[in-house]
Design a protein around this motif. Structure first.
Motif, short mmCIF file in Angstrom:
data_model
loop_
_atom_site.label_atom_id
_atom_site.label_comp_id
_atom_site.label_asym_id
_atom_site.label_seq_id
_atom_site.Cartn_x
_atom_site.Cartn_y
_atom_site.Cartn_z
N GLN A 24 0.95 -1.29 0.09
CA GLN A 24 0.04 -0.18 -0.08
C GLN A 24 0.91 1.35 -0.10
O GLN A 24 0.81 2.13 -0.83
N CYS A 25 1.66 1.34 1.05
CA CYS A 25 2.59 2.86 0.86
C CYS A 25 3.51 2.78 -0.17
O CYS A 25 3.56 3.93 -0.75
N CYS A 26 4.11 1.85 -0.55
CA CYS A 26 4.68 1.97 -1.86
C CYS A 26 4.21 2.31 -3.15
O CYS A 26 4.58 3.04 -3.84
N SER A 27 2.91 1.60 -3.15
CA SER A 27 2.10 1.84 -4.35
C SER A 27 1.72 3.46 -4.23
O SER A 27 1.74 4.16 -5.53
N LEU A 28 1.17 3.87 -3.26
CA LEU A 28 1.00 5.20 -3.24
C LEU A 28 2.09 6.32 -3.67
O LEU A 28 1.89 7.11 -4.17
N ALA A 29 3.09 5.78 -2.86
CA ALA A 29 4.28 6.62 -3.26
C ALA A 29 4.61 6.82 -4.53
O ALA A 29 5.13 7.90 -5.01
N PHE A 162 -19.11 -5.69 6.82
CA PHE A 162 -19.27 -4.17 7.00
C PHE A 162 -20.41 -3.56 6.12
O PHE A 162 -20.97 -2.48 6.41
N SER A 163 -20.51 -4.08 4.76
CA SER A 163 -21.35 -3.47 3.63
C SER A 163 -22.75 -3.68 4.29
O SER A 163 -23.75 -2.88 4.11
N SER A 164 -22.93 -5.01 5.05
CA SER A 164 -24.22 -5.18 5.53
C SER A 164 -24.62 -4.19 6.72
O SER A 164 -25.62 -3.92 7.00
N GLN A 165 -23.79 -3.49 7.13
CA GLN A 165 -24.10 -2.49 8.16
C GLN A 165 -24.14 -1.12 7.76
O GLN A 165 -24.09 0.02 8.19
N GLY A 166 -24.05 -0.99 6.28
CA GLY A 166 -23.97 0.31 5.61
C GLY A 166 -23.02 1.03 5.47
O GLY A 166 -22.94 2.24 5.37
N ILE A 167 -21.75 0.50 5.75
CA ILE A 167 -20.46 0.99 5.85
C ILE A 167 -19.78 0.90 4.53
O ILE A 167 -19.47 -0.23 3.96
N PRO A 168 -19.25 2.20 3.96
CA PRO A 168 -18.59 2.08 2.61
C PRO A 168 -17.32 1.05 2.65
O PRO A 168 -16.47 1.34 3.44
N SER A 169 -17.10 -0.06 2.12
CA SER A 169 -16.25 -1.08 2.17
C SER A 169 -15.77 -1.25 0.87
O SER A 169 -16.30 -1.32 -0.23
N LEU A 170 -14.53 -1.81 0.88
CA LEU A 170 -13.57 -1.94 -0.34
C LEU A 170 -12.77 -3.00 -0.17
O LEU A 170 -11.83 -2.92 0.84
N THR A 171 -12.57 -3.98 -0.85
CA THR A 171 -11.69 -5.20 -0.61
C THR A 171 -10.46 -4.79 -1.44
O THR A 171 -10.29 -4.70 -2.64
N ILE A 172 -9.30 -4.98 -1.01
CA ILE A 172 -7.89 -4.93 -1.48
C ILE A 172 -7.22 -6.08 -0.96
O ILE A 172 -6.72 -6.25 0.05
N ALA A 173 -7.31 -7.08 -1.99
CA ALA A 173 -6.79 -8.33 -1.47
C ALA A 173 -5.15 -8.42 -1.36
O ALA A 173 -4.57 -7.63 -2.04
N ASN A 174 -4.67 -9.34 -0.55
CA ASN A 174 -3.33 -9.30 -0.10
C ASN A 174 -2.46 -10.14 -1.13
O ASN A 174 -1.73 -11.08 -0.61
N TYR A 175 -2.63 -9.88 -2.46
CA TYR A 175 -2.09 -11.08 -3.48
C TYR A 175 -0.65 -10.54 -3.63
O TYR A 175 -0.39 -9.11 -3.47
N PRO A 176 0.10 -11.34 -4.20
CA PRO A 176 1.35 -11.07 -4.30
C PRO A 176 1.77 -10.16 -5.34
O PRO A 176 1.27 -10.15 -6.36
N THR A 177 3.09 -9.59 -5.42
CA THR A 177 3.77 -8.85 -6.59
C THR A 177 4.02 -10.15 -7.74
O THR A 177 4.64 -10.97 -7.27
N ILE A 349 -1.46 -16.61 -10.81
CA ILE A 349 -1.23 -15.37 -10.45
C ILE A 349 -0.83 -14.27 -11.19
O ILE A 349 -1.44 -13.15 -11.40
N GLN A 350 -0.23 -14.52 -12.54
CA GLN A 350 -0.18 -13.58 -13.63
C GLN A 350 -1.47 -13.25 -14.27
O GLN A 350 -1.52 -11.90 -14.31
N LYS A 351 -2.48 -13.88 -14.12
CA LYS A 351 -3.76 -13.76 -14.86
C LYS A 351 -4.75 -13.08 -13.81
O LYS A 351 -5.51 -12.02 -14.12
N ASN A 352 -4.82 -13.70 -12.58
CA ASN A 352 -6.01 -13.17 -11.57
C ASN A 352 -5.41 -12.63 -10.36
O ASN A 352 -6.03 -11.51 -9.96
N TYR A 353 -4.52 -13.40 -9.55
CA TYR A 353 -4.37 -13.07 -8.48
C TYR A 353 -2.84 -12.36 -8.19
O TYR A 353 -2.05 -12.86 -7.25
N ASN A 354 -2.94 -11.06 -8.60
CA ASN A 354 -1.80 -10.48 -8.57
C ASN A 354 -1.85 -8.91 -8.08
O ASN A 354 -2.85 -8.39 -8.22
N TRP A 355 -0.90 -8.31 -7.44
CA TRP A 355 -0.85 -7.06 -6.64
C TRP A 355 -1.23 -5.73 -7.61
O TRP A 355 -1.83 -4.93 -7.39
N SER A 356 -0.86 -5.82 -8.92
CA SER A 356 -1.29 -5.04 -9.82
C SER A 356 -2.50 -4.45 -10.03
O SER A 356 -2.87 -3.36 -10.12
#
Length: 378
Positions: A24-29, A162-177, A349-356
């Protein structure tokens, strides 16, 4: 994205935590965001990969004192930085998050785990109290998160809660680079008699069953990497006959993980069937795939679907040491099948489960949050 001040905060995780720092931090930087990571480890300040890391001081060993002291200390640094967004990663910081949101900041809670379900497995809480503590914490967590800007989760299951409680939610999965743990020389360096487990070592993560399985696997070595849950577990594992076949490496850095995954022939992720695990997306499973390792995983419906779709390994009852041994033996005696599973895992991984892909979702969400002017600054 123009420069904005963003603070990521953790008082529990290490400064180079893979999800928080490396992803997260390195991607934002890299996206031209001015990122400061506040950590609590006593190792001092530094700038790394474009991320300014500030050490707010070592956390007290006493858990209760840490929960009281560290948020107050963090608040002092946040006042000095005056960020637009604070993104925090520990449940013990929920009250601080609400205070910052009241001050007009955009505040994001990162729910790495389904903590209410996780509480059910905590050994330090008396068993009779765990269901009550779990329900109490879920109420506490929901009340606080409703007062924040949004919650980022690591799995769709947690997002749905969290969404069921009306909370704005977003999944950012912990997939590898994609290529971080891939080794061009792995086929030459892999031992046909080595398996590996990389991650936290705990009873609930199947550590005892895995070491017991070694008794049925003569000549096979388990490369075991990660922090031990407690000293008692370490003693229990060392007392098992299978421990003589364990090469325990303790905690290893990312380069060390890459070396282990280039040495072993099979990656193990046989966590026990607890509610907090059955809907999880364990990073170790996807890291094994990215390194081209065939997987032996717990036979949870979600994991079965992932592994069958990718055709990258086998699933087994994680409570049955003999079944684990049989499955490992099958793979180690079939190098063609191992290579087939390993290549399929890398492709998946290259097709589906990657950090990109997850990085794009993270940056997209940040663009929306950064476009909103806070009502007032601290």
């Amino acid at each position: 994205m123009s420069k904005h001040r963003v603070v990521h905060l953790t008082t529990v995780h290490p400064r180079y935590d893979v999800r928080i720092f490396h992803k997260q931090c390195c991607s934002l930087a890299k996206s031209n965001v001015e990122v400061t990571l506040l950590v609590s480890d006593g190792k001092g300040n530094e700038i790394r990969e474009g991320v300014r890391i500030i050490d707010i001081g070592p956390a007290p060993r006493n858990r209760l004192y840490r929960i009281i002291k560290q948020p107050r200390t963090a608040l002092h640094f946040i006042h000095e930085i005056a960020p637009q967004i604070v993104h925090f990663h520990d449940p013990e910081l929920l009250s601080l998050g609400v205070r910052l949101a009241h001050d007009g900041l955009t505040v994001i809670y990162d729910a790495h785990e389904d903590v209410p379900r996780q509480i059910i497995t905590k050994q330090w809480i008396p068993a009779i109290l765990r269901p009550w503590v779990s329900r109490l914490f879920e109420t506490y967590e929901n009340w606080h998160v409703k007062r924040l800007s949004a919650v980022i989760t690591s799995t769709p299951h947690i997002e749905a809660r969290f969404s069921s409680q009306g909370i704005p939610s977003l999944t950012i999965a912990n997939y590898p680079t994609t290529y971080e743990l891939h080794s061009e020389t792995a086929l030459k360096t892999r031992s046909t008699n080595a398996i590996c487990y990389v991650g936290s070592i705990a009873r609930t993560r199947g550590a005892v069953q895995l070491v017991r399985a070694l008794e049925k696997l003569p000549g096979v070595t388990l490369l075991l990497c990660g922090p031990m849950e407690d000293a008692a577990l370490g003693q229990e594992l060392r007392a098992l006959p299978g421990w003589s076949q364990v090469e325990y490496m303790g905690e290893v850095d990312r380069a060390g993980v890459k070396r282990v995954l280039a040495t072993a022939s099979v990656g193990m992720v046989t966590l026990l069937p607890l509610p907090s695990y059955q809907a999880a997306l364990p990073i170790k499973m996807f890291e094994y795939m990215s390194a081209g390792l065939p997987i032996v995983a717990s036979s949870f419906p979600l994991w079965i679907d992932i592994i069958n779709e990718a055709d990258c390994g086998l699933c087994v009852d994680p409570t049955d040491s003999e079944a684990i041994a049989t499955t490992v033996n099958l793979l180690l005696n079939d190098p063609v099948l191992c290579r087939h599973f390993g290549e399929n895992g890398k492709k998946s991984i290259q097709k589906n489960y990657n950090w990109s892909k997850e990085e794009q979702r993270l940056i997209g969400a940040y663009r929306k949050w950064l476009d909103k002017e806070p009502s007032r600054r601290i």
